[in-house]
Write an enzyme that holds these catalytic residues in place. Structure first.
Site, PDB file in Angstrom:
ATOM      1  N   HIS A   1      -3.449  -4.937  -0.013  1.00 41.23           N
ATOM      2  CA  HIS A   1      -2.970  -5.506   1.237  1.00 41.23           C
ATOM      3  C   HIS A   1      -3.155  -7.070   1.235  1.00 41.23           C
ATOM      4  O   HIS A   1      -3.978  -7.719   1.877  1.00 41.23           O
ATOM      5  CB  HIS A   1      -3.837  -4.915   2.419  1.00 41.23           C
ATOM      6  CG  HIS A   1      -3.620  -3.601   2.965  1.00 41.23           C
ATOM      7  ND1 HIS A   1      -2.931  -3.276   4.105  1.00 41.23           N
ATOM      8  CD2 HIS A   1      -4.212  -2.439   2.303  1.00 41.23           C
ATOM      9  CE1 HIS A   1      -2.873  -1.883   4.010  1.00 41.23           C
ATOM     10  NE2 HIS A   1      -3.646  -1.384   3.212  1.00 41.23           N
TER      11      HIS A   1
ATOM     12  N   GLU B   1      -1.662  -9.160   2.696  1.00 41.87           N
ATOM     13  CA  GLU B   1      -1.383 -10.077   4.037  1.00 41.87           C
ATOM     14  C   GLU B   1      -2.771 -10.348   4.614  1.00 41.87           C
ATOM     15  O   GLU B   1      -2.868 -11.436   5.488  1.00 41.87           O
ATOM     16  CB  GLU B   1      -0.583  -8.951   4.994  1.00 41.87           C
ATOM     17  CG  GLU B   1      -1.360  -7.776   5.565  1.00 41.87           C
ATOM     18  CD  GLU B   1      -1.515  -6.837   4.980  1.00 41.87           C
ATOM     19  OE1 GLU B   1      -1.717  -5.454   5.201  1.00 41.87           O
ATOM     20  OE2 GLU B   1      -1.071  -6.841   3.520  1.00 41.87           O
TER      21      GLU B   1
ATOM     22  N   CYS C   1       1.030  -1.273   0.117  1.00 40.49           N
ATOM     23  CA  CYS C   1       0.067  -0.015  -0.066  1.00 40.49           C
ATOM     24  C   CYS C   1       0.974   1.385   0.001  1.00 40.49           C
ATOM     25  O   CYS C   1       1.348   1.852  -0.987  1.00 40.49           O
ATOM     26  CB  CYS C   1      -0.877  -0.044   1.079  1.00 40.49           C
ATOM     27  SG  CYS C   1      -2.153   1.226   1.023  1.00 40.49           S
TER      28      CYS C   1
END
Length: 555
Positions: free
Chosen positions: A512, A514, A381
């Site tokens: 993102h 993750e 990001c």
């Protein structure tokens, strides 16, 4: 539908989220379809505007909800995608009831906490469980018994035992069990008081879980059972473990799965926990090891980056390697020399997400050092935006290039607001949130990692790579490896990912990744980043072990 309600006592932050997640994993290992719901008693509508230092990271679901970080634990342990309905807050409940009252849905009734607020809570729990077609819903009530803001939720879950059939509802209470080293004894009084307070609200715990630094001996469990109206076999220990993914194994070994089966009238099934056993073995005894620098501004509060740290663990499992994190405070990196000092000896550099100008120049310097020195770089990001700013300044020669978030008057706004964000007022829920598609260009590192042309990742941001500068960046040598298909009427959409072709590993994603990473299926860029860091570590180890031809020979 079966319901398990997890409550907490004595102090908060004991690990109710991990207990809830572990219960879900244990039941999933028996073949049941499980969902998990987090109740947060705060009056905020969601977690989106809270400070990371106060509340930890904001976890974003696929449908764009900004939720509590425990939702991330649930998704990772259960390997399922949850929705905005899985995080229930006081703000949501009261806002909904007030809106219904304003629309006249309660006719001439006096709107009260009981039954209107409690009915709204129960309806939302049941609705989510039904929509997700779960066999069992595990519901975590945030805070502790006795908190004034938790009372409506505790009353609502108390009513479940009378609304549902016998054997369909179970209550599990987690409490702190302090250990006093001076007298070398566990103190059970806080647990006794906590369970007593719960009973005073009309809820009798069916099982008690004791949170302690080490396993609780049998004689202490018997004492707790005596004072809490449960059998010794229904008292469990939740010790401090090296890795969170050990908890399903620790709890199952003590027999919590059998107690749940008996209470809910489930058929006894032998769980398949082989994945968790293998994952823990790899985490504890990896064949390799790397150190990555995490460049951020909330480095004193690791929970602000919880999903990224878990992504590293998942990548470690996938690559059979331990991933050590070296925290780098971006505010302390003021020049290239400081960047070199901060990044000395690391095998990779990750610049994480964030908002605001604090620490930005330090992040830019770290991105530059990684680019110029061939260190694997991963930008998430803001980490992508930082890499673009650095490239524009130091490769394209665009002096003063910046994001309008940090410098509204920059002569080269390579990062700028989306057009639809220009008129936005307020903060909550106004960003590009949730799952968005990215079309991955062939013959790129990103395509090799994902193995497909189209992928979906979750977003949480307002600023984008300015389309007016994309062609200049490409001509300067930056590869745009993924775009959002068909955005804003353009054939080529917003930049989703960038990379450098002549670099061991240099990737930035606007999303993102993750948030969708799981221990059983690592996020592709996380797996690729750790693999590249491992390769760098191996190469430097070989160089270090290679004999020096100029060294003097012994006679």
């Amino acid at each position: 539908m079966k319901y398990i309600f997890v409550t907490g006592g004595v102090v908060s932050s004991l690990g109710k989220g991990i207990l809830t997640s572990s219960l879900g994993a244990i039941l999933r290992a028996r073949g049941y379809k499980v969902t998990a719901i987090k109740i947060d008693p705060y009056v905020n509508v969601d977690a989106g505007t809270m400070r990371p230092y106060e509340h930890g990271e904001v976890f974003v679901t696929g449908d764009g909800a900004e939720t509590d970080l425990d939702i991330g634990h649930y998704e990772r342990f259960l390997d399922i995608d949850l929705s905005r309905g899985n995080n229930l807050t006081t703000g949501q409940v009261y806002l909904s009831v007030i809106q219904k009252e304003r629309r006249g849905e309660y006719l001439s009734q006096t709107v009260q906490v009981i039954p209107h607020i409690t009915d709204e809570i129960k309806d939302r729990i049941r609705r989510v469980a039904k929509e997700q077609e779960a066999d069992i819903a595990v519901v975590e009530v945030g805070g502790t018994v006795g908190d004034i803001e938790s009372l409506p939720f505790l009353e609502a879950i108390r009513q479940f035992q009378f609304d549902e059939e016998d054997g369909d509802v179970m209550y599990i209470h987690l409490t702190l069990l302090p250990y006093l080293p001076t007298s070398e004894e566990f103190k059970t009084k806080p647990t006794q008081h906590s369970v007593s307070a719960l009973r005073g609200l009309g809820i009798q715990a069916d099982a008690v879980v004791l949170r302690s630094d080490k396993m609780v001996p049998e004689d202490v469990r018997k004492k707790v059972a005596l004072f809490t109206n449960v059998r010794p076999s229904e008292v469990f220990s939740s010790p401090t473990v090296q890795f969170l993914y050990e908890m399903p194994l620790v709890l199952e070994e003590q027999g919590i799965g059998r107690v749940v089966e008996k209470k809910l009238g489930l058929e006894p099934i032998q769980p398949n926990l082989s994945f968790w056993q293998n994952a823990v073995r790899k985490l504890k005894h990896p064949s390799g090891e790397v150190t990555v620098a995490f460049v951020g501004k909330y480095v004193k509060m690791p929970d602000a980056y919880l999903s990224i740290l878990e992504g590293f663990r998942h990548a470690g499992i996938a690559n059979d390697a331990r991933v050590n994190v070296k925290w780098v405070n971006a505010e302390e990196v003021t020049d290239l020399e400081k960047a070199a000092e901060a990044l000395h000896g690391v095998d990779g550099v990750l610049v994480g997400p964030g908002f605001g100008i604090r620490g930005i120049e330090g992040k830019i310097l770290c991105a530059r050092y990684a680019r110029e020195n061939g260190i694997p770089y991963f930008g998430i990001c803001l980490g992508l935006q930082v890499a673009v700013i650095e490239f524009a300044r130091n490769v394209l020669g665009l002096e003063g290039a910046n994001s309008t978030e940090f410098d509204p008057y920059t002569p080269h706004p390579v990062i700028d607001l989306m057009p639809e964000q220009l008129e936005v007022e307020g903060l909550g829920g106004t960003m590009r949130l949730g799952n968005w598609p990215m079309r991955i260009h062939p013959e790129t590192t990103l395509h090799r990692l994902y193995g497909k042309d189209l992928a979906y990742e979750r977003h949480r941001h307002r600023y984008e790579v300015n389309p007016a500068y994309v062609q200049k960046l490409i001509e300067g040598g930056l590869t745009v490896s993924a775009v959002t298909p068909g955005m804003h009427g353009r054939g080529e959409g917003l930049v989703e990912a960038i990379e450098l072709p002549d670099h061991p590993f240099f990737i930035g994603l606007q999303s993102h990744p993750e948030l969708a990473s799981r221990p059983m299926r690592v996020s592709p860029p996380f797996g690729g980043f750790v693999a590249a860091a491992l390769e760098r570590h191996r190469q430097f180890k070989i160089l270090a072990e290679r004999p020096n031809p100029n060294a003097p020979r012994l006679a």
